[in-house]
Design a protein around this motif. Sequence first.
Motif, mmCIF file in Angstrom:
data_model
loop_
_atom_site.group_PDB
_atom_site.id
_atom_site.type_symbol
_atom_site.label_atom_id
_atom_site.label_comp_id
_atom_site.label_asym_id
_atom_site.label_seq_id
_atom_site.Cartn_x
_atom_site.Cartn_y
_atom_site.Cartn_z
ATOM 1 N N PRO A 151 0.824 -1.217 0.000
ATOM 2 C CA PRO A 151 0.000 0.000 0.000
ATOM 3 C C PRO A 151 0.859 1.267 0.000
ATOM 4 O O PRO A 151 1.941 1.316 0.581
ATOM 5 C CB PRO A 151 -0.797 -0.104 1.314
ATOM 6 N N THR A 152 0.353 2.297 -0.682
ATOM 7 C CA THR A 152 0.940 3.636 -0.641
ATOM 8 C C THR A 152 -0.206 4.638 -0.507
ATOM 9 O O THR A 152 -1.377 4.276 -0.592
ATOM 10 C CB THR A 152 1.769 3.951 -1.903
ATOM 11 N N ASP A 153 0.142 5.906 -0.319
ATOM 12 C CA ASP A 153 -0.881 6.948 -0.163
ATOM 13 C C ASP A 153 -1.190 7.595 -1.509
ATOM 14 O O ASP A 153 -0.421 7.471 -2.472
ATOM 15 C CB ASP A 153 -0.398 8.022 0.817
ATOM 16 N N ILE A 154 -2.333 8.303 -1.563
ATOM 17 C CA ILE A 154 -2.679 9.070 -2.757
ATOM 18 C C ILE A 154 -3.147 10.458 -2.336
ATOM 19 O O ILE A 154 -3.510 10.677 -1.186
ATOM 20 C CB ILE A 154 -3.784 8.387 -3.603
ATOM 21 N N ARG A 155 -3.142 11.378 -3.302
ATOM 22 C CA ARG A 155 -3.744 12.679 -3.085
ATOM 23 C C ARG A 155 -5.229 12.602 -3.398
ATOM 24 O O ARG A 155 -5.624 12.028 -4.419
ATOM 25 C CB ARG A 155 -3.111 13.748 -3.984
ATOM 26 N N SER A 156 -6.040 13.194 -2.547
ATOM 27 C CA SER A 156 -7.470 13.296 -2.826
ATOM 28 C C SER A 156 -7.696 14.421 -3.833
ATOM 29 O O SER A 156 -6.782 15.192 -4.148
ATOM 30 C CB SER A 156 -8.246 13.576 -1.548
ATOM 31 N N PHE A 157 -8.923 14.540 -4.342
ATOM 32 C CA PHE A 157 -9.218 15.609 -5.282
ATOM 33 C C PHE A 157 -9.049 16.976 -4.633
ATOM 34 O O PHE A 157 -8.787 17.966 -5.310
ATOM 35 C CB PHE A 157 -10.637 15.442 -5.828
ATOM 36 N N ALA A 158 -9.187 17.045 -3.290
ATOM 37 C CA ALA A 158 -9.002 18.310 -2.575
ATOM 38 C C ALA A 158 -7.529 18.641 -2.371
ATOM 39 O O ALA A 158 -7.197 19.743 -1.945
ATOM 40 C CB ALA A 158 -9.721 18.250 -1.233
ATOM 41 N N GLY A 159 -6.645 17.681 -2.644
ATOM 42 C CA GLY A 159 -5.216 17.924 -2.547
ATOM 43 C C GLY A 159 -4.544 17.320 -1.331
ATOM 44 O O GLY A 159 -3.316 17.253 -1.274
ATOM 45 N N ALA A 160 -5.312 16.911 -0.330
ATOM 46 C CA ALA A 160 -4.727 16.309 0.870
ATOM 47 C C ALA A 160 -4.340 14.858 0.585
ATOM 48 O O ALA A 160 -4.920 14.196 -0.274
ATOM 49 C CB ALA A 160 -5.714 16.363 2.028
ATOM 50 N N MET A 161 -3.326 14.372 1.317
ATOM 51 C CA MET A 161 -2.907 12.982 1.151
ATOM 52 C C MET A 161 -3.877 12.061 1.866
ATOM 53 O O MET A 161 -4.285 12.317 3.006
ATOM 54 C CB MET A 161 -1.496 12.778 1.693
ATOM 55 N N GLU A 162 -4.259 11.011 1.189
ATOM 56 C CA GLU A 162 -5.181 10.009 1.723
ATOM 57 C C GLU A 162 -4.399 8.714 1.932
ATOM 58 O O GLU A 162 -3.836 8.158 0.983
ATOM 59 C CB GLU A 162 -6.332 9.788 0.741
ATOM 60 N N ALA A 163 -4.354 8.253 3.168
ATOM 61 C CA ALA A 163 -3.551 7.069 3.486
ATOM 62 C C ALA A 163 -4.102 5.829 2.795
ATOM 63 O O ALA A 163 -5.314 5.617 2.737
ATOM 64 C CB ALA A 163 -3.518 6.849 4.996
ATOM 65 N N ASN A 164 -3.190 5.031 2.254
ATOM 66 C CA ASN A 164 -3.499 3.677 1.775
ATOM 67 C C ASN A 164 -4.492 3.648 0.612
ATOM 68 O O ASN A 164 -5.183 2.659 0.414
ATOM 69 C CB ASN A 164 -4.044 2.820 2.927
ATOM 70 N N GLY A 165 -4.550 4.712 -0.185
ATOM 71 C CA GLY A 165 -5.503 4.730 -1.289
ATOM 72 C C GLY A 165 -5.001 4.073 -2.558
ATOM 73 O O GLY A 165 -5.756 3.889 -3.504
ATOM 74 N N ASN A 166 -3.734 3.741 -2.609
ATOM 75 C CA ASN A 166 -3.121 3.118 -3.783
ATOM 76 C C ASN A 166 -2.390 1.859 -3.347
ATOM 77 O O ASN A 166 -2.014 1.716 -2.183
ATOM 78 C CB ASN A 166 -2.125 4.087 -4.428
ATOM 79 N N SER A 167 -2.202 0.943 -4.250
ATOM 80 C CA SER A 167 -1.355 -0.224 -3.992
ATOM 81 C C SER A 167 -0.439 -0.458 -5.174
ATOM 82 O O SER A 167 -0.840 -0.305 -6.331
ATOM 83 C CB SER A 167 -2.194 -1.482 -3.754
ATOM 84 N N ILE A 168 0.792 -0.790 -4.869
ATOM 85 C CA ILE A 168 1.697 -1.348 -5.874
ATOM 86 C C ILE A 168 1.427 -2.844 -5.893
ATOM 87 O O ILE A 168 1.641 -3.531 -4.896
ATOM 88 C CB ILE A 168 3.160 -1.052 -5.504
ATOM 89 N N PHE A 169 0.901 -3.337 -6.986
ATOM 90 C CA PHE A 169 0.629 -4.772 -7.102
ATOM 91 C C PHE A 169 1.831 -5.467 -7.723
ATOM 92 O O PHE A 169 2.444 -4.970 -8.674
ATOM 93 C CB PHE A 169 -0.618 -5.020 -7.938
#
Length: 279
Positions: A151-169
């Motif tokens: 798991p990695t984090d992503i930016r939300s549409f508002a610009g804040a970082m969202e924990a665990n929203g992406n994964s390197i598969f």
Amino acid sequence: MMHARIVLSVLLLCGSAVLAPRISAAQEAARPVSQCQMIAQALPQVTFASFSGPDVTMAEEPGEGVVRITYLGHSTFFLETPGGISIATDYNGWYEPPSLPTVVTMNKAHSSHYTLTPDPDIAHVLHGWRDDGGPADHDVVAGDAYIRNVPTDIRSFAGAMEANGNSIFIFEVAGLCIGHLGHLHHELTEKQYAEIGRLDVLMVPVDGGLTMGAESMSVVVERLRSALILPMHRRGPPIDRFLSMFDKGFDVSFADDASIDVSIRTLPKRPTIVVLRGV
């Protein structure tokens, strides 16, 4: 009789220090064993044990087979394994694969990276996020393929970082370690590099900023040092901007086809960026 040589790491902990949530012996025994994790380089005080036994789940024995990788569009690749398993990455339902995938992976970046209405006949639908915000945790064996995630984090549409929203598969098949960075929004930590391990084939977004800028993305690519690098997710800037970040230690090739056949024996001797047709 097939003899599997399995490497397990035992962390030498000092006192009562805990590095990760405790996992029961039964849970740990049920996990498939990754042949791609390079734990020794990141944790030099690890003690290794090699043994074989019935309590460890593994994919079918790696062979000398060829994995076909086809670029379908955006960040979707279609992998076909020697054992007949098919995998679609960042599956969104827009790009029609040549056959119904056995496994699909998705990421919660934009609607172009996932669908909540996949074909019900797909055997394994793997989300790179969890609805409760926790880290996704996949360890799936499908025929001759083993699929896991970091798991990695992503930016939300508002610009804040969202924990665990992406994964390197990561797809381990035919002795190959194939990684898909998904919608990666930040450079990786040492812990994440250790969890990823060795990647022979790397699928990397080259949009120039929707994920990360070319410079930050090239830092990740150079650190992973994969033999074969497949750009994807190109929007806006020309591919030359990404390619210009690499010195003569990397070769570059533009393919006439959207597909490439990969095996342990045919991996490039030097890191090679191959731009498939359609990228």
